[in-house]
Design a protein around this motif. Structure first.
Motif, PDB file in Angstrom:
ATOM      1  N   GLN A 215       0.812  -1.202   0.000  1.00 59.43           N
ATOM      2  CA  GLN A 215       0.000   0.000   0.000  1.00 59.43           C
ATOM      3  C   GLN A 215       0.850   1.257   0.000  1.00 59.43           C
ATOM      4  OE1 GLN A 215      -2.102   0.465   3.578  1.00 59.43           O
ATOM      5  NE2 GLN A 215      -3.348   2.145   2.851  1.00 59.43           N
ATOM      6  N   GLU A 216       1.908   1.246   0.817  1.00 56.30           N
ATOM      7  CA  GLU A 216       2.745   2.438   0.861  1.00 56.30           C
ATOM      8  C   GLU A 216       3.725   2.388  -0.306  1.00 56.30           C
ATOM      9  OE1 GLU A 216       4.775   1.297   4.836  1.00 56.30           O
ATOM     10  OE2 GLU A 216       3.140   0.045   4.221  1.00 56.30           O
TER      11      GLU A 216
ATOM     12  N   TYR B 270       6.496   3.654  -1.885  1.00 62.34           N
ATOM     13  CA  TYR B 270       7.622   4.540  -1.613  1.00 62.34           C
ATOM     14  C   TYR B 270       8.338   4.915  -2.901  1.00 62.34           C
ATOM     15  CZ  TYR B 270      11.572   6.542   0.847  1.00 62.34           C
ATOM     16  OH  TYR B 270      12.516   7.404   1.320  1.00 62.34           O
TER      17      TYR B 270
ATOM     18  N   ALA C  63      -0.817  10.651  -3.774  1.00 63.14           N
ATOM     19  CA  ALA C  63      -0.754   9.282  -3.275  1.00 63.14           C
ATOM     20  C   ALA C  63      -1.202   8.290  -4.339  1.00 63.14           C
ATOM     21  CB  ALA C  63      -1.607   9.154  -2.023  1.00 63.14           C
TER      22      ALA C  63
ATOM     23  N   GLN D 167       0.943   5.285  -6.304  1.00 59.37           N
ATOM     24  CA  GLN D 167       0.553   3.883  -6.431  1.00 59.37           C
ATOM     25  C   GLN D 167       0.598   3.424  -7.883  1.00 59.37           C
ATOM     26  OE1 GLN D 167      -3.125   3.037  -4.394  1.00 59.37           O
ATOM     27  NE2 GLN D 167      -1.999   2.697  -2.482  1.00 59.37           N
TER      28      GLN D 167
ATOM     29  N   SER E 170      -5.433   3.980  -2.886  1.00 58.23           N
ATOM     30  CA  SER E 170      -5.477   5.435  -3.057  1.00 58.23           C
ATOM     31  C   SER E 170      -5.916   5.855  -4.456  1.00 58.23           C
ATOM     32  CB  SER E 170      -4.107   6.048  -2.781  1.00 58.23           C
ATOM     33  OG  SER E 170      -3.727   5.774  -1.474  1.00 58.23           O
TER      34      SER E 170
ATOM     35  N   GLU F  19      -3.867  10.904   4.592  1.00 54.96           N
ATOM     36  CA  GLU F  19      -4.030   9.534   4.126  1.00 54.96           C
ATOM     37  C   GLU F  19      -2.879   8.659   4.610  1.00 54.96           C
ATOM     38  OE1 GLU F  19      -3.634   8.907   0.025  1.00 54.96           O
ATOM     39  OE2 GLU F  19      -4.606   6.958   0.114  1.00 54.96           O
ATOM     40  N   ASP F  20      -1.648   9.119   4.400  1.00 57.75           N
ATOM     41  CA  ASP F  20      -0.539   8.350   4.957  1.00 57.75           C
ATOM     42  C   ASP F  20      -0.251   8.909   6.346  1.00 57.75           C
ATOM     43  OD1 ASP F  20       0.099  10.583   3.527  1.00 57.75           O
ATOM     44  OD2 ASP F  20       2.148   9.959   3.077  1.00 57.75           O
TER      45      ASP F  20
ATOM     46  N   THR G 133       1.134   9.702   9.898  1.00 56.42           N
ATOM     47  CA  THR G 133       2.436   9.751  10.553  1.00 56.42           C
ATOM     48  C   THR G 133       2.237   9.481  12.037  1.00 56.42           C
ATOM     49  OG1 THR G 133       3.058  11.485   9.033  1.00 56.42           O
ATOM     50  CG2 THR G 133       4.481  11.156  10.922  1.00 56.42           C
TER      51      THR G 133
ATOM     52  N   GLY H 299      -1.586  -0.478   7.705  1.00 54.12           N
ATOM     53  CA  GLY H 299      -1.982   0.811   7.141  1.00 54.12           C
ATOM     54  C   GLY H 299      -3.339   1.273   7.656  1.00 54.12           C
TER      55      GLY H 299
ATOM     56  N   GLN I 239      -4.159   4.607   9.919  1.00 53.22           N
ATOM     57  CA  GLN I 239      -5.117   5.628   9.480  1.00 53.22           C
ATOM     58  C   GLN I 239      -6.151   5.916  10.548  1.00 53.22           C
ATOM     59  OE1 GLN I 239      -6.961   4.738   5.756  1.00 53.22           O
ATOM     60  NE2 GLN I 239      -5.332   5.734   4.589  1.00 53.22           N
TER      61      GLN I 239
END
Lengths: 614, 625
Positions: free
Chosen positions: A455-456, A458, A513, A517, A540, B456-457, B459, B515, B519
């Motif tokens: 999902q992340e 990077y 985001a 993706q 996303s 959304e992401d 921290t 994740g 969130q």
């Protein structure tokens, strides 16, 4: 690497300590010894490949020092022999002596200059080697390690700890050797010149030794503390800079300032303590030196008065005695850096000692062309020594099948995916690809065959192209564009200021985001694996984007095994098979149509999802 | 290149004069100045003692010892021994005092500069942080300031002392041996010229090396933050290769430094020694002419031997000073960065916030947006050079207590719009108003107390769940009940199953969460802040359908009087909203309820509906491009 450092008869700790005791300053005796040995062995192993150059630098320093040591002797000769000879109108003696002095001068300069170059080569080679070792090690270590050991600490190891070693090397670890040789030379010359003056010096060495020992014990603890304090500061700094958006949005500036100030204050206080320690150590050595000169003067002067000693010789002995203590101070500095570097290397060697929990196969079974048949056999898994997440799982995914994994957060879907990607190893049982246990595959074969998109998404510094090419570095531009087109990323990339060459971290390279993706999707497409795992990889994306991806997916997944984890059930439609998971078990298993037609969880989920659509 | 960070391109190392740079340090150094000055005097004292010892020896050789061996007069000898002893003790005392005087205040200076930097970095807007890689900031906060402290404690002091020692030494040499001393002084001329030339070249390379070291730190940081991607693709070896070549470049730069240093060292050692060599001839000649005593000749060379060390050290000190100067430059580069999102001089304070948010003709481009490249650096940049704009004139009013969804394609500027409300960025033109007041007229502190945002992401910081959730909560709303309420609304009940419940450490140094879990905590954090305006930037994307629905329901119930601006991709999130605004090509092209827009707005249907036929979908795509 660890074999190299284990050393013969390293019986102190059966299991390597690794980074376990990193924050502990007051280690018990055995641990302290083991850690220091580890640190010294690392230093030796770093210096070993450079040993020829290392000794060459020592030789150069000796030459340089010898030419300088020769100075006073030549002057003494000029006074004692040259002057009387010149008074007899014999200028050859003075000529020879003066010539010798000039020669020594040039030699000293040349040798020192050469030394600086060579010493820099040694120290830079050592630093480069260590940097690379640490980097390779952090890449080698498993995710399990990285989840505990923060990025800030790795950065601390790679920056401020390395800086400590650098200081030692720059301050000239070679000057430790050369300083000793210098003292040896000076001492010997003194003995040759006048052994009685030499005896005075020999006695003075005893208190020097005692002072050094006292300093060593005290400074060890302080420098250990210093490494911990600086690492804490770096960890805090990195964390806050990385999370700056949240820091500002939630007005954490004030309390962060306070916290950071405290950490910086700890570091400052520690620095001050070690300076104060040095502030005793250094003058103490100097005191011993000056006392020795005074005593040598008393003894020598007394003998001159009694006619046992020439005046010129006395001047020379005093100069030698004074010079003998010159490197003592410099060496005190080097020794101080040595203590600091050893403390830093204690930490670095701990990191290097860590073993990955997911290890490369020793004798890998080759699998150049995987078909993508996955088999879970009696798999049990729990993170670390904690709770079991997957109890007893048996599952077969034939090659080419597209499987959707469905279930609530925490049901074990991601865990299952991570096991296939071998981010973790199973606790019991085995996961097999084409009948081969994943643990028996080489890293290359495994990563070529199985790719996971998380999902992340990077993005690394560099261009969009670079980031896609990460999927397959040897891909040409055309293939990269094709991959981007296939996942529907091509259009937005072209709209970026420099298209595929846009730097993602620089001007105009800001991507959302969802776009991130898409780029990471293109990356996976380019990698073209036999097994593709998508863990919430489309969360996303907007609906049109997802729709485009969906179209791409159908062709993308056509001839490969795929495991899709998605909360949005739209993706599930293209799956051949749906697995519903709950508490680490598969509770429903069937084609989408079968499950929708039934009255299980999936049927309910699907209905709810259907209702939410417009 | 993969995993290789570079410094911000716009940085041009300013070639400031060394004196100007040092003056800038003054505010930081001022409190420490008295002690540093005393320390310098101590160092001078120590140097003078060291110089005096040979003088005592001279008087000893010329006095009691010269031919007086027979007389057996020991008094002079003991006097001399006493003097040498006394001077020796004094020297040690001075050395001790110098350390005590100087080192402690320099640690305070370092601390002060470090915390000031940190403070300033937190004050600087996100636009700054977007452009500056972390490693560059870290290397300034750590390596550069360490370097500077070492220079203050050692470099500058020794530089002054060495110059003084050499000066006094040469004066003594002139006094004892007249013309010989003058000859020695002549050697200073070529040395000065060489030093000047060396400085110019060395400074450039030192700067390069420090920048490269910062870039290397950035690469390390990225390689760790992106470790999952590198692992997933087995790209460790490539990342390693890249790092290795970057580290190799740094090594090459360091070697260039070493080569320059080496050449300079050769001259700095050989020149004075050669001059001394010449002095041997002349000195002996002077003695034969009776113009110089043997004792004076001995003292001349003894003094020369003492100042030889300081002279040779000058090279090293010079390079250290140049490096320190570079560090100071790098430090002030960050400290001088102007805060473009600053607090106003006379801030407005809203007493009773209703929560109306209005965007008025808002245009926005990121400060680093192209094409600034097209403008040559030396020409005057017109105030508004055309840039790539994200928002091209947004007008939108969110009524107090209303929930407004923001819908648009990925990359259409929704996140940007959301970030404008708490002033994480400032509008380029137009204004964002809270209750009719331009938000730039308020302090950031005040504004951000009214406005909370969930990203959304998410921290999370290395702290307990409790601290993370209550991060922005007002002092009166930090009770257990407040925490539970926020966790409850965000459906973050999972925290109670963590090993230590809400006291479990999470974030980088603690438990790693999924994740979706992250969130929900970020959402709980925004709720716990009890804002009047809540900005949600697609905070539910990683949640499963059921959880999302429950969160949506609870948000509706609990936040009935809070203004909510929610960025949405999904119909399910839109369901949260009273009204929807469609963002298209940088402007709002439609506002209405979900069902109204679904009927009337083609683009909205395209963005939000999964049910439109493929034909219409492609047509809409075509329209868009």
């Amino acid at each position: 690497m660890s074999k190299m450092m284990g050393g013969p008869g390293a019986a102190v700790a059966a299991r390597p300590l690794g980074v376990g005791d990193e924050e502990n300053i007051n280690l018990d005796r055995d641990t302290s010894k083991a850690v220091r040995r580890r640190s010294r062995q690392l230093l030796l192993s770093l210096l070993r490949p450079e040993r020829t150059k290392f000794w060459a630098t020592v030789v150069l320093v000796v030459v340089a020092q010898a030419s300088r040591v020769a100075g006073p002797a030549i002057i003494a000769m000029a006074i004692d022999r040259g002057v009387p000879a010149a008074q007899q109108e014999d200028w050859t003696t003075v000529g020879v002596i003066g010539g010798a002095y000039l020669l020594a001068a040039i030699l000293a300069g040349a040798a020192s200059a050469a030394f600086i170059r060579l010493a820099a080569r040694v120290s830079q080679a050592v630093l480069l080697d260590l940097r690379q070792r640490v980097f390779a090690q952090t890449q080698r270590l498993s995710l399990e390690f990285h989840e505990k050991y923060t990025s800030g600490r790795i950065i601390a190891r790679q920056t401020s700890d390395l800086e400590a070693l650098r200081e030692l090397l720059d301050n000239g670890i070679t000057s430790l050797a050369s300083g000793m040789l210098f003292m040896l030379f000076t001492g010997l010359s003194l003995f040759l010149l006048d052994w009685r003056a030499g005896m005075v010096l020999a006695v003075a060495v005893v208190p020097v030794f005692l002072v050094v020992r006292w300093f060593a014990t005290r400074s060890r603890v302080l420098y250990r503390e210093s490494r911990v304090a600086s690492a804490r500061m770096i960890v805090n700094f990195v964390e806050n800079m990385t999370g700056m958006r949240a820091v500002q949005a939630f007005r954490r500036e004030e309390s962060n300032n306070e916290h950071f100030s405290e950490l910086a204050e700890d570091y400052r206080r520690n620095n001050m303590k070690s300076f104060n320690l040095n502030g005793i150590f250094d003058p103490a050595l100097q005191l011993i030196g000056n006392l020795t000169v005074a005593i040598a003067l008393a003894v020598g002067g007394y003998r001159v008065l009694h006619g046992d000693l020439e005046v010129g010789v006395l001047v020379a002995t005093l100069l030698y005695t004074k010079r003998f203590f010159q490197p003592v101070q410099q060496m005190a500095g080097v020794y101080n850096s040595f203590q600091s570097a050893t403390a830093a290397l204690e930490k670095i060697s701990g990191l290097l000692e860590e073993q990955p929990t997911v290890r490369n196969a020793e004798d890998p079974t080759p699998l150049p062309h995987a078909s993508g048949d996955l088999l879970f056999e009696n798999v049990t898994f729990g993170y670390g020594s904690g709770e079991v997440v997957l109890p007893q799982l048996d599952l077969h995914v034939p090659a080419g099948q597209t499987v959707a994994l469905v279930g609530a957060t925490g049901a074990g879907k991601s865990t299952l995916a991570k096991l296939i990607a071998r981010f973790y190893d199973v606790t019991e049982g085995s996961v097999r690809l084409d009948g081969v246990d994943l643990r028996d595959l080489s890293r290359q074969d495994l990563r070529r065959a199985i790719v996971m998109v998380t999902q992340e998404a990077y993005l690394f510094s560099g261009t969009v192209r670079d980031n896609i090419a990460l999927g397959r570095p040897d891909a040409d531009d055309e293939e990269i564009v094709t991959a981007a087109q296939a996942v529907g990323a091509h259009e937005f990339i072209l709209n970026l200021p420099d298209g595929y060459d846009t730097d993602v971290n620089k001007r105009g390279g800001r991507v959302s985001a969802g776009q991130r993706q898409l780029i990471s999707f293109a990356r996976a497409f380019l990698a073209d694996p036999a097994v593709l795992i998508l863990d919430e990889a489309t969360s996303s994306l907007d609906i049109p984007g997802e729709r485009l991806v969906q179209r791409g997916l159908e062709s993308l997944l056509h001839d490969r095994t795929a495991l899709i984890i998605a909360h949005r059930l739209s993706t599930v439609a293209i799956a051949d098979r749906v697995l519903v998971m709950s508490d680490g078990r598969v509770v429903e298993d069937g084609t989408p149509d079968e499950l929708i037609a039934g009255n299980g969880r999936f049927s309910a989920l699907h209905a709810a999802w259907r209702d939410s659509l417009v | 290149m993969l995993v290789s960070a570079t410094a911000p391109a716009q940085r041009k190392p300013a070639d400031t004069s060394t004196v100007a740079t040092l003056l800038r340090l003054l505010p930081f150094v001022r409190p420490a100045l008295p002690r540093i000055s005393i320390g310098m005097l101590c160092a001078l004292g120590a140097g003078l003692c060291a110089l005096a010892i040979p003088q005592v020896l001279e008087s000893l050789v010329d006095g009691p010892l010269a031919g007086a061996a027979t007389s057996g007069d020991t008094r002079g000898l003991w006097l001399a021994v006493g003097a040498v002893l006394g001077l020796g003790l004094l020297e040690v005392f001075f050395v001790f005092l110098r350390r005590r005087m100087i080192l402690t205040p320099t640690t305070y200076v370092e601390w002060g500069m470090r915390t000031t930097l940190f403070k300033h970095l937190q004050d600087l807007p996100l636009a700054f942080h977007d452009q500056w890689p972390g490693g560059q900031l870290l290397s300034r906060a750590m390596t550069d300031l360490n370097m500077l402290r070492r220079w203050m404690a050692f470099g500058i002091v020794m530089l002054v002392v060495n110059f003084a020692t050499v000066g006094v030494g040469i004066a003594l040499m002139i006094r004892t041996a007249g013309p010989l001393g003058w000859v020695y002084l002549l050697g200073a001329i070529p040395m000065a010229i060489l030093s000047f030339r060396f400085s110019r070249r060395f400074r450039r390379i030192a700067r390069m090396s420090q920048d490269q070291a910062g870039d290397l730190a950035t690469t390390v940081e990225e390689s760790v933050h992106g470790i999952r991607v590198l692992k997933a693709y087995g790209r460790g070896p490539e990342a390693y290769k890249n790092f290795a070549s970057q580290a190799g470049e740094l090594r090459n730069t360091e070697m260039t430094k070493a080569r320059q240093m080496s050449a300079f060292t050769f001259s700095i050692i050989s020149i004075p020694e050669c001059v001394l060599g010449a002095c041997v001839f002349w000195g002996v000649w002077l003695v034969t002419q009776g113009d110089l005593t043997i004792g004076a000749l001995g003292a001349f060379f003894a003094t020369a031997a003492v100042i030889n060390g300081p002279v040779e050290q000058l090279g090293q000190l010079l390079s250290m000073s140049l490096t320190a100067k570079t560090s100071v430059d790098r430090y002030f580069e960050v400290l001088d960065s102007e805060n473009t999102v600053a607090d106003p001089q006379k801030p407005v304070r809203l007493e009773e916030v209703r929560g109306e948010v209005r965007f008025e003709a808002v245009r926005f481009h990121y400060p680093d947006a192209p094409p600034i490249d097209l403008v040559p650096a030396h020409t005057h940049v017109p105030h508004e050079a055309p840039r790539e704009e994200v928002l091209t004139g947004v007008d939108l009013t969110v009524r107090p207590g209303e929930t407004m969804a923001l819908v648009g394609l990925t990359g259409s500027g929704k996140t940007t719009m959301a970030a404008l409300v708490p002033r994480l960025f400032d509008v380029t033109s137009g204004a964002v108003l809270l209750d009719g007041v331009d938000i730039r007229a308020m302090t950031r502190e005040h504004l951000r107390t009214q406005v909370a945002i969930a990203f959304e992401d998410a921290t999370l910081f290395s702290a307990s769940v409790r601290e993370n959730v209550l991060l922005g909560a007002p002092p009166q709303a930090r009770t257990e009940a407040d925490l539970q309420r926020a966790l409850d609304i965000a459906q973050a009940g999972f925290v109670h199953k963590l090993p230590f419940g809400v006291d479990t450490t999470i974030g980088e140094e603690g438990m790693s969460l999924s994740g979706g879990q992250r969130q929900r905590l970020a959402l709980a954090r925004a709720i716990a802040a009890r804002p009047r305006v809540l900005v949600l930037d697609d905070p539910l994307s990683a949640l499963d359908v059921e959880t999302e629905e429950r969160v949506t329901v609870r948000l509706r119930e609990e936040l009935s009087d809070t203004t909510v601006l929610v960025v949405a991709h999904r119909p399910s999130t839109v369901a949260l909203a009273d009204r929807v605004a469609v963002l298209q090509e940088g402007r709002v092209t439609g506002v209405g309820t979900h069902s109204e827009l679904l009927v009337s707005h083609l683009h909205y249907r395209f963005v939000i509906s999964s049910l439109i036929e493929d034909e219409e979908f492609d047509r809409a795509r075509g329209v868009r491009v």
